[in-house]
Design a protein around this motif. Structure first.
Motif, short mmCIF file in Angstrom:
data_model
loop_
_atom_site.label_atom_id
_atom_site.label_comp_id
_atom_site.label_asym_id
_atom_site.label_seq_id
_atom_site.Cartn_x
_atom_site.Cartn_y
_atom_site.Cartn_z
N TYR A 140 0.59 -1.23 -0.01
CA TYR A 140 0.03 -0.01 0.05
C TYR A 140 0.81 1.26 0.01
O TYR A 140 1.64 1.52 0.86
N LEU A 141 0.66 2.05 -0.92
CA LEU A 141 1.58 3.48 -1.21
C LEU A 141 0.53 4.56 -1.03
O LEU A 141 -0.63 4.55 -1.45
N ARG A 142 0.84 5.41 -0.01
CA ARG A 142 0.22 6.84 0.28
C ARG A 142 0.20 7.50 -0.93
O ARG A 142 -0.91 8.43 -1.43
N GLU A 143 1.33 7.54 -1.80
CA GLU A 143 1.48 8.30 -3.06
C GLU A 143 2.54 7.65 -4.00
O GLU A 143 3.13 6.54 -3.75
N THR A 144 2.37 7.75 -5.18
CA THR A 144 3.08 7.24 -6.21
C THR A 144 4.67 7.73 -5.98
O THR A 144 4.87 8.81 -5.44
N THR A 145 5.47 7.00 -6.51
CA THR A 145 7.15 7.51 -6.51
C THR A 145 7.69 7.20 -7.61
O THR A 145 7.47 5.90 -8.20
N ASP A 146 8.58 7.78 -8.02
CA ASP A 146 9.60 7.45 -9.34
C ASP A 146 10.38 6.26 -8.93
O ASP A 146 10.78 5.51 -9.97
N ALA A 147 10.58 5.85 -7.75
CA ALA A 147 11.44 4.76 -7.34
C ALA A 147 10.70 3.36 -7.65
O ALA A 147 11.41 2.35 -8.02
N LEU A 148 9.36 3.48 -7.71
CA LEU A 148 8.73 2.26 -8.08
C LEU A 148 7.49 2.77 -9.27
O LEU A 148 6.54 2.83 -8.77
N PRO A 149 7.95 3.13 -10.52
CA PRO A 149 6.99 3.55 -11.24
C PRO A 149 5.87 2.75 -11.80
O PRO A 149 4.79 3.08 -12.09
N GLU A 150 6.04 1.39 -11.75
CA GLU A 150 5.09 0.08 -11.72
C GLU A 150 4.05 0.28 -10.89
O GLU A 150 3.02 -0.50 -10.98
N TYR A 151 4.41 1.00 -9.73
CA TYR A 151 3.33 0.79 -8.34
C TYR A 151 2.24 2.19 -8.46
O TYR A 151 2.81 3.16 -8.78
N GLU A 152 1.20 1.80 -8.18
CA GLU A 152 -0.06 2.74 -8.19
C GLU A 152 -0.25 3.32 -6.81
O GLU A 152 0.39 2.63 -5.71
N GLN A 153 -0.79 4.50 -6.51
CA GLN A 153 -1.23 5.11 -5.34
C GLN A 153 -2.26 3.80 -4.79
O GLN A 153 -3.19 3.32 -5.54
N GLY A 154 -2.32 3.60 -3.68
CA GLY A 154 -3.18 2.61 -2.84
C GLY A 154 -2.70 1.08 -3.08
O GLY A 154 -1.52 0.97 -2.86
N TRP A 155 -3.47 0.07 -3.03
CA TRP A 155 -2.84 -1.27 -2.77
C TRP A 155 -2.42 -1.73 -4.25
O TRP A 155 -3.11 -1.50 -5.42
N ASN A 156 -1.19 -2.65 -4.34
CA ASN A 156 -0.70 -3.17 -5.32
C ASN A 156 -0.32 -4.63 -4.62
O ASN A 156 -0.08 -4.62 -3.94
N VAL A 157 -0.58 -5.72 -5.82
CA VAL A 157 -0.21 -6.97 -5.40
C VAL A 157 0.70 -7.66 -6.45
O VAL A 157 0.27 -7.55 -7.70
N ARG A 158 1.70 -8.26 -5.83
CA ARG A 158 2.56 -8.81 -6.89
C ARG A 158 2.55 -10.26 -6.38
O ARG A 158 2.57 -10.68 -5.10
N TYR A 159 2.35 -11.45 -7.24
CA TYR A 159 1.99 -12.71 -7.05
C TYR A 159 3.63 -13.56 -7.12
O TYR A 159 4.29 -13.44 -7.86
N THR A 160 3.63 -14.52 -6.19
CA THR A 160 5.29 -15.24 -6.02
C THR A 160 5.41 -15.88 -7.58
O THR A 160 6.50 -15.92 -8.20
N THR A 161 4.28 -16.34 -8.12
CA THR A 161 4.34 -17.02 -9.43
C THR A 161 4.91 -16.08 -10.53
O THR A 161 5.30 -16.60 -11.46
N ASP A 162 4.48 -14.67 -10.63
CA ASP A 162 4.89 -13.81 -11.48
C ASP A 162 6.38 -13.35 -10.85
O ASP A 162 7.08 -12.81 -11.97
N LEU A 163 6.75 -13.56 -9.89
CA LEU A 163 8.26 -12.95 -9.45
C LEU A 163 9.13 -13.83 -9.21
O LEU A 163 10.49 -13.64 -9.23
N THR A 164 8.88 -15.26 -9.57
CA THR A 164 9.76 -16.30 -9.31
C THR A 164 10.43 -16.81 -10.52
O THR A 164 9.43 -17.09 -11.70
#
Length: 358
Positions: free
Chosen positions: A260-284
Protein backbone atom coordinates in the motif's frame (compact mmCIF):
# COMPACT_ATOMS: atom_id res chain seq x y z
CA UNK A 1 31.99 -32.70 -13.23
CA UNK A 2 32.71 -31.03 -9.89
CA UNK A 3 32.67 -33.35 -6.87
CA UNK A 4 30.50 -32.18 -3.98
CA UNK A 5 30.12 -34.13 -0.74
CA UNK A 6 26.81 -34.26 1.12
CA UNK A 7 26.58 -35.36 4.75
CA UNK A 8 23.29 -36.07 6.52
CA UNK A 9 20.49 -37.93 4.72
CA UNK A 10 17.48 -36.94 6.77
CA UNK A 11 14.58 -34.78 5.55
CA UNK A 12 16.60 -31.79 4.37
CA UNK A 13 19.59 -33.87 3.31
CA UNK A 14 17.46 -35.99 0.98
CA UNK A 15 15.92 -32.83 -0.50
CA UNK A 16 19.33 -31.23 -1.09
CA UNK A 17 20.66 -34.48 -2.56
CA UNK A 18 17.77 -34.74 -5.03
CA UNK A 19 18.27 -31.16 -6.21
CA UNK A 20 22.07 -31.22 -6.35
CA UNK A 21 22.20 -34.67 -7.95
CA UNK A 22 19.99 -33.40 -10.79
CA UNK A 23 22.56 -30.72 -11.64
CA UNK A 24 24.73 -32.01 -14.52
CA UNK A 25 27.67 -29.90 -13.33
CA UNK A 26 27.99 -31.79 -10.04
CA UNK A 27 28.87 -35.31 -8.92
CA UNK A 28 27.44 -35.89 -5.44
CA UNK A 29 29.28 -38.06 -2.90
CA UNK A 30 27.04 -39.03 0.03
CA UNK A 31 27.78 -39.62 3.71
CA UNK A 32 25.57 -40.75 6.59
CA UNK A 33 25.70 -43.01 9.67
CA UNK A 34 22.76 -45.04 8.39
CA UNK A 35 23.86 -47.99 6.30
CA UNK A 36 20.29 -48.47 5.10
CA UNK A 37 20.09 -44.95 3.67
CA UNK A 38 23.49 -45.24 2.04
CA UNK A 39 22.76 -48.65 0.52
CA UNK A 40 19.38 -47.57 -0.83
CA UNK A 41 20.61 -44.36 -2.46
CA UNK A 42 23.75 -46.04 -3.78
CA UNK A 43 21.66 -48.85 -5.29
CA UNK A 44 19.37 -46.54 -7.25
CA UNK A 45 21.77 -43.71 -8.11
CA UNK A 46 25.22 -45.27 -8.16
CA UNK A 47 26.62 -42.54 -5.90
CA UNK A 48 29.81 -43.17 -3.97
CA UNK A 49 28.94 -43.47 -0.27
CA UNK A 50 30.75 -43.12 3.06
CA UNK A 51 29.80 -43.68 6.70
CA UNK A 52 32.57 -41.40 7.96
CA UNK A 53 32.70 -37.68 7.19
CA UNK A 54 36.44 -37.55 7.90
CA UNK A 55 37.08 -40.47 5.55
CA UNK A 56 35.10 -38.81 2.78
CA UNK A 57 37.11 -35.61 3.19
CA UNK A 58 40.36 -37.56 3.15
CA UNK A 59 39.70 -39.84 0.17
CA UNK A 60 37.64 -37.70 -2.20
CA UNK A 61 38.89 -34.74 -4.24
CA UNK A 62 35.97 -32.51 -3.28
CA UNK A 63 35.39 -28.90 -4.25
CA UNK A 64 32.57 -28.34 -1.76
CA UNK A 65 30.37 -29.97 0.87
CA UNK A 66 26.69 -29.74 1.77
CA UNK A 67 26.10 -30.22 5.52
CA UNK A 68 22.61 -31.31 6.56
CA UNK A 69 23.26 -32.97 9.90
CA UNK A 70 21.71 -32.13 13.29
CA UNK A 71 22.61 -28.58 14.30
CA UNK A 72 25.09 -29.44 17.07
CA UNK A 73 27.33 -31.07 14.44
CA UNK A 74 27.45 -28.06 12.13
CA UNK A 75 30.37 -26.21 13.70
CA UNK A 76 32.93 -29.08 13.80
CA UNK A 77 31.97 -30.31 10.33
CA UNK A 78 32.07 -26.83 8.81
CA UNK A 79 35.47 -26.18 10.36
CA UNK A 80 36.87 -29.48 9.06
CA UNK A 81 35.65 -28.64 5.54
CA UNK A 82 36.96 -25.06 5.60
CA UNK A 83 40.36 -26.19 6.83
CA UNK A 84 40.49 -28.50 3.79
CA UNK A 85 39.82 -25.47 1.58
CA UNK A 86 36.28 -26.56 0.61
CA UNK A 87 33.31 -24.33 -0.17
CA UNK A 88 30.42 -25.04 2.24
CA UNK A 89 26.63 -25.07 2.13
CA UNK A 90 25.28 -25.61 5.66
CA UNK A 91 21.69 -26.11 6.72
CA UNK A 92 20.24 -23.65 9.21
CA UNK A 93 20.69 -22.73 11.95
CA UNK A 94 24.37 -22.14 11.20
CA UNK A 95 25.84 -22.71 14.71
CA UNK A 96 24.35 -22.91 18.18
CA UNK A 97 27.15 -20.73 19.58
CA UNK A 98 27.35 -17.36 17.77
CA UNK A 99 31.03 -17.06 18.72
CA UNK A 100 31.67 -20.18 16.65
CA UNK A 101 29.55 -18.72 13.84
CA UNK A 102 31.66 -15.56 13.75
CA UNK A 103 34.94 -17.52 13.88
CA UNK A 104 33.90 -19.78 11.00
CA UNK A 105 32.65 -16.83 8.95
CA UNK A 106 36.04 -15.17 9.38
CA UNK A 107 37.90 -18.38 8.51
CA UNK A 108 35.87 -18.76 5.30
CA UNK A 109 36.41 -15.12 4.36
CA UNK A 110 40.15 -15.32 5.05
CA UNK A 111 40.38 -18.34 2.74
CA UNK A 112 38.18 -16.76 0.06
CA UNK A 113 35.68 -19.63 0.17
CA UNK A 114 32.05 -19.60 -0.98
CA UNK A 115 29.54 -20.15 1.82
CA UNK A 116 25.78 -20.49 2.05
CA UNK A 117 23.30 -21.27 4.83
CA UNK A 118 19.91 -22.76 4.02
CA UNK A 119 17.60 -19.82 4.74
CA UNK A 120 15.58 -20.48 1.61
CA UNK A 121 12.97 -17.73 2.17
CA UNK A 122 15.45 -15.23 0.72
CA UNK A 123 14.81 -17.02 -2.59
CA UNK A 124 11.01 -16.64 -2.45
CA UNK A 125 9.89 -14.07 -5.02
CA UNK A 126 7.47 -12.24 -2.70
CA UNK A 127 10.12 -11.74 0.01
CA UNK A 128 12.64 -10.62 -2.61
CA UNK A 129 10.13 -8.07 -3.86
CA UNK A 130 9.57 -6.87 -0.29
CA UNK A 131 13.30 -6.18 0.04
CA UNK A 132 13.33 -4.28 -3.26
CA UNK A 133 10.45 -2.08 -2.09
CA UNK A 134 12.05 -1.42 1.31
CA UNK A 135 15.37 -0.49 -0.31
CA UNK A 136 13.60 1.86 -2.75
CA UNK A 137 12.32 3.99 0.16
CA UNK A 138 8.79 3.91 -1.27
CA UNK A 139 7.11 3.28 2.11
CA UNK A 140 9.17 5.93 3.88
CA UNK A 141 10.68 5.37 7.29
CA UNK A 142 9.90 1.90 8.62
CA UNK A 143 8.46 2.10 12.13
CA UNK A 144 7.34 -1.44 12.98
CA UNK A 145 7.46 -5.00 11.65
CA UNK A 146 5.45 -8.09 12.51
CA UNK A 147 7.34 -11.32 11.72
CA UNK A 148 5.23 -14.48 11.97
CA UNK A 149 5.49 -18.21 11.35
CA UNK A 150 2.96 -20.90 12.24
CA UNK A 151 2.56 -24.57 11.47
CA UNK A 152 1.50 -28.05 12.66
CA UNK A 153 4.79 -29.69 13.70
CA UNK A 154 4.29 -30.69 17.35
CA UNK A 155 0.61 -31.37 18.05
CA UNK A 156 0.88 -33.80 20.99
CA UNK A 157 3.41 -35.03 23.53
CA UNK A 158 5.88 -37.34 21.83
CA UNK A 159 9.17 -39.13 22.33
CA UNK A 160 12.46 -37.27 22.33
CA UNK A 161 14.41 -36.63 19.12
CA UNK A 162 17.16 -34.13 18.34
CA UNK A 163 14.52 -31.80 16.91
CA UNK A 164 12.80 -31.59 20.31
CA UNK A 165 15.99 -30.92 22.28
CA UNK A 166 17.22 -27.31 22.37
CA UNK A 167 20.74 -28.41 23.29
CA UNK A 168 20.83 -30.32 19.99
CA UNK A 169 19.58 -27.31 18.02
CA UNK A 170 15.95 -28.34 18.01
CA UNK A 171 12.82 -26.50 19.03
CA UNK A 172 10.61 -23.82 17.59
CA UNK A 173 13.22 -21.03 17.89
CA UNK A 174 15.94 -22.74 15.87
CA UNK A 175 13.66 -24.63 13.48
CA UNK A 176 10.83 -22.16 12.78
CA UNK A 177 11.52 -18.70 14.20
CA UNK A 178 14.99 -18.65 12.62
CA UNK A 179 13.36 -18.09 9.21
CA UNK A 180 11.43 -14.84 9.88
CA UNK A 181 14.32 -13.61 12.08
CA UNK A 182 16.70 -14.18 9.17
CA UNK A 183 14.41 -12.14 6.91
CA UNK A 184 14.46 -9.30 9.46
CA UNK A 185 18.27 -9.42 9.43
CA UNK A 186 18.23 -9.30 5.62
CA UNK A 187 15.92 -6.30 5.54
CA UNK A 188 17.15 -4.28 8.53
CA UNK A 189 20.38 -5.78 9.84
CA UNK A 190 21.03 -7.04 13.32
CA UNK A 191 18.74 -5.70 16.09
CA UNK A 192 20.27 -4.08 19.13
CA UNK A 193 17.94 -5.39 21.80
CA UNK A 194 15.43 -8.14 22.60
CA UNK A 195 12.71 -7.67 25.21
CA UNK A 196 9.85 -9.70 26.61
CA UNK A 197 11.06 -12.91 25.00
CA UNK A 198 8.91 -15.97 25.65
CA UNK A 199 10.22 -19.43 24.76
CA UNK A 200 7.47 -21.71 25.99
CA UNK A 201 6.58 -25.40 25.65
CA UNK A 202 3.09 -26.48 24.66
CA UNK A 203 3.58 -30.21 24.10
CA UNK A 204 7.39 -30.59 24.18
CA UNK A 205 9.25 -31.54 27.35
CA UNK A 206 12.72 -30.21 26.54
CA UNK A 207 12.26 -27.23 24.25
CA UNK A 208 10.02 -24.40 23.09
CA UNK A 209 6.91 -24.78 20.93
CA UNK A 210 6.10 -21.07 20.75
CA UNK A 211 8.35 -18.02 20.50
CA UNK A 212 7.45 -14.36 21.10
CA UNK A 213 9.80 -11.39 21.37
CA UNK A 214 10.11 -7.68 20.67
CA UNK A 215 13.27 -6.70 18.81
CA UNK A 216 14.43 -3.09 18.54
CA UNK A 217 17.08 -1.22 16.58
CA UNK A 218 18.86 1.90 17.81
CA UNK A 219 17.20 3.98 15.07
CA UNK A 220 13.80 3.35 16.72
CA UNK A 221 12.57 0.57 14.44
CA UNK A 222 10.84 -2.28 16.28
CA UNK A 223 9.68 -5.76 15.34
CA UNK A 224 7.45 -8.28 17.05
CA UNK A 225 8.26 -11.94 16.46
CA UNK A 226 5.32 -14.34 16.81
CA UNK A 227 5.97 -18.02 16.04
CA UNK A 228 4.16 -21.24 16.98
CA UNK A 229 4.84 -24.68 15.51
CA UNK A 230 2.00 -26.33 17.44
CA UNK A 231 -0.78 -24.60 15.49
CA UNK A 232 -3.07 -27.14 13.81
CA UNK A 233 -5.06 -24.43 12.04
CA UNK A 234 -2.26 -24.27 9.44
CA UNK A 235 -1.84 -27.13 6.96
CA UNK A 236 1.91 -26.48 6.63
CA UNK A 237 4.46 -23.87 7.66
CA UNK A 238 3.28 -20.34 6.90
CA UNK A 239 5.68 -17.39 7.19
CA UNK A 240 4.55 -13.76 6.89
CA UNK A 241 6.23 -10.38 7.27
CA UNK A 242 4.15 -7.19 7.69
CA UNK A 243 5.94 -3.82 7.58
CA UNK A 244 4.53 -0.41 8.50
CA UNK A 245 6.16 2.77 7.18
CA UNK A 246 5.42 6.47 7.16
CA UNK A 247 4.38 6.34 3.49
CA UNK A 248 2.77 2.92 3.27
CA UNK A 249 2.94 -0.72 4.28
CA UNK A 250 3.94 -4.11 2.87
CA UNK A 251 2.61 -7.60 3.64
CA UNK A 252 4.41 -10.62 2.18
CA UNK A 253 4.15 -14.37 2.49
CA UNK A 254 4.97 -17.37 0.33
CA UNK A 255 2.16 -16.54 -2.11
CA UNK A 256 2.21 -12.78 -2.68
CA UNK A 257 3.53 -9.34 -1.82
CA UNK A 258 0.87 -6.72 -1.03
CA UNK A 259 1.97 -3.09 -0.99
CA UNK A 260 0.00 0.00 0.00
CA UNK A 261 1.44 3.35 -1.09
CA UNK A 262 0.10 6.67 0.16
CA UNK A 263 1.44 8.28 -3.00
CA UNK A 264 3.18 7.24 -6.21
CA UNK A 265 6.96 7.37 -6.39
CA UNK A 266 9.55 7.48 -9.16
CA UNK A 267 11.42 4.73 -7.29
CA UNK A 268 8.61 2.28 -8.20
CA UNK A 269 7.02 3.61 -11.40
CA UNK A 270 5.05 0.38 -11.93
CA UNK A 271 3.29 0.81 -8.56
CA UNK A 272 0.11 2.89 -8.18
CA UNK A 273 -1.24 4.86 -5.23
CA UNK A 274 -3.19 2.51 -2.95
CA UNK A 275 -2.95 -1.28 -2.92
CA UNK A 276 -0.70 -3.20 -5.32
CA UNK A 277 -0.35 -7.00 -5.41
CA UNK A 278 2.48 -9.02 -6.95
CA UNK A 279 2.22 -12.81 -6.92
CA UNK A 280 5.14 -15.14 -6.26
CA UNK A 281 4.33 -17.05 -9.43
CA UNK A 282 5.01 -13.87 -11.43
CA UNK A 283 8.09 -12.91 -9.41
CA UNK A 284 9.86 -16.29 -9.44
CA UNK A 285 12.24 -17.41 -12.14
CA UNK A 286 11.83 -20.94 -13.46
CA UNK A 287 14.23 -23.53 -12.05
CA UNK A 288 15.76 -26.50 -13.87
CA UNK A 289 14.61 -29.02 -11.23
CA UNK A 290 11.55 -28.49 -9.03
CA UNK A 291 11.25 -30.08 -5.59
CA UNK A 292 9.10 -28.72 -2.72
CA UNK A 293 9.38 -25.15 -4.06
CA UNK A 294 11.49 -23.14 -6.47
CA UNK A 295 13.36 -21.52 -3.59
CA UNK A 296 15.03 -24.79 -2.53
CA UNK A 297 16.30 -25.42 -6.04
CA UNK A 298 17.29 -21.78 -6.58
CA UNK A 299 19.49 -21.61 -3.47
CA UNK A 300 21.29 -24.84 -4.36
CA UNK A 301 21.71 -23.82 -8.01
CA UNK A 302 23.17 -20.50 -6.83
CA UNK A 303 25.66 -22.27 -4.59
CA UNK A 304 26.77 -24.80 -7.21
CA UNK A 305 27.02 -22.06 -9.85
CA UNK A 306 29.36 -20.09 -7.61
CA UNK A 307 31.44 -23.19 -6.83
CA UNK A 308 31.94 -24.14 -10.50
CA UNK A 309 32.55 -20.53 -11.57
CA UNK A 310 29.33 -20.25 -13.56
CA UNK A 311 27.94 -17.08 -11.97
CA UNK A 312 25.90 -17.59 -8.84
CA UNK A 313 25.52 -15.13 -5.99
CA UNK A 314 24.60 -16.86 -2.72
CA UNK A 315 22.69 -14.38 -0.54
CA UNK A 316 22.91 -16.34 2.72
CA UNK A 317 26.62 -16.48 3.47
CA UNK A 318 28.13 -17.33 6.85
CA UNK A 319 28.45 -13.67 7.84
CA UNK A 320 24.73 -13.02 7.36
CA UNK A 321 23.79 -16.28 9.11
CA UNK A 322 25.95 -15.20 12.05
CA UNK A 323 23.66 -12.18 12.48
CA UNK A 324 20.71 -14.56 12.86
CA UNK A 325 22.61 -16.77 15.32
CA UNK A 326 23.47 -13.70 17.43
CA UNK A 327 19.85 -12.48 17.31
CA UNK A 328 18.55 -15.84 18.55
CA UNK A 329 21.22 -15.96 21.27
CA UNK A 330 20.16 -12.48 22.39
CA UNK A 331 16.54 -13.68 22.61
CA UNK A 332 17.56 -16.70 24.68
CA UNK A 333 19.56 -14.48 27.06
CA UNK A 334 16.59 -12.12 27.44
CA UNK A 335 14.25 -15.04 28.15
CA UNK A 336 16.61 -16.51 30.74
CA UNK A 337 17.09 -13.19 32.53
CA UNK A 338 13.39 -12.36 32.84
CA UNK A 339 11.30 -13.70 35.74
CA UNK A 340 8.47 -15.69 34.17
CA UNK A 341 5.80 -18.11 35.23
CA UNK A 342 6.70 -21.30 33.40
CA UNK A 343 4.04 -23.57 31.94
CA UNK A 344 4.55 -27.15 33.05
CA UNK A 345 5.79 -29.30 30.18
CA UNK A 346 4.08 -32.65 29.58
CA UNK A 347 5.78 -35.86 30.60
CA UNK A 348 6.75 -37.96 27.59
CA UNK A 349 8.42 -41.28 27.15
CA UNK A 350 12.06 -40.99 26.22
CA UNK A 351 12.98 -42.43 22.87
CA UNK A 352 16.36 -43.68 21.73
CA UNK A 353 17.76 -41.41 19.06
CA UNK A 354 20.67 -41.39 16.66
CA UNK A 355 22.82 -38.70 15.03
CA UNK A 356 21.03 -39.08 11.69
CA UNK A 357 20.71 -35.98 9.52
CA UNK A 358 17.59 -33.94 9.11
Amino acid sequence: MTKIGLVGLGKMGISHFSIANADPRAEIIICDASGYMLDTIKKYTGCTAYKSFDTMLEKEDLAAVIIATPSRLHAPMVRAALEKGLHVFCEKPFCLDPAESAALAKLAADKGLITQVGYHYRYVGAFQEMKRIIDSGAIGTVTHILAEAYGPVILKPKGKTWRTDRAEGGGCLYDYAAHPINLLNWYFGEPDRADGTILAPIFSADTDDEVYSTLTWNDGTSAHVSVNWSDESYRKMSTKISITGTKGRINADRQECQTYLRETTDALPEYEQGWNVRYTTDLTQEVAFYLRGEEYSAQMYDFISAVVGDGGNPVNDFASATQTDRTMAMMITDHQSAPTTKRAAPLVAKKKRSWLGR
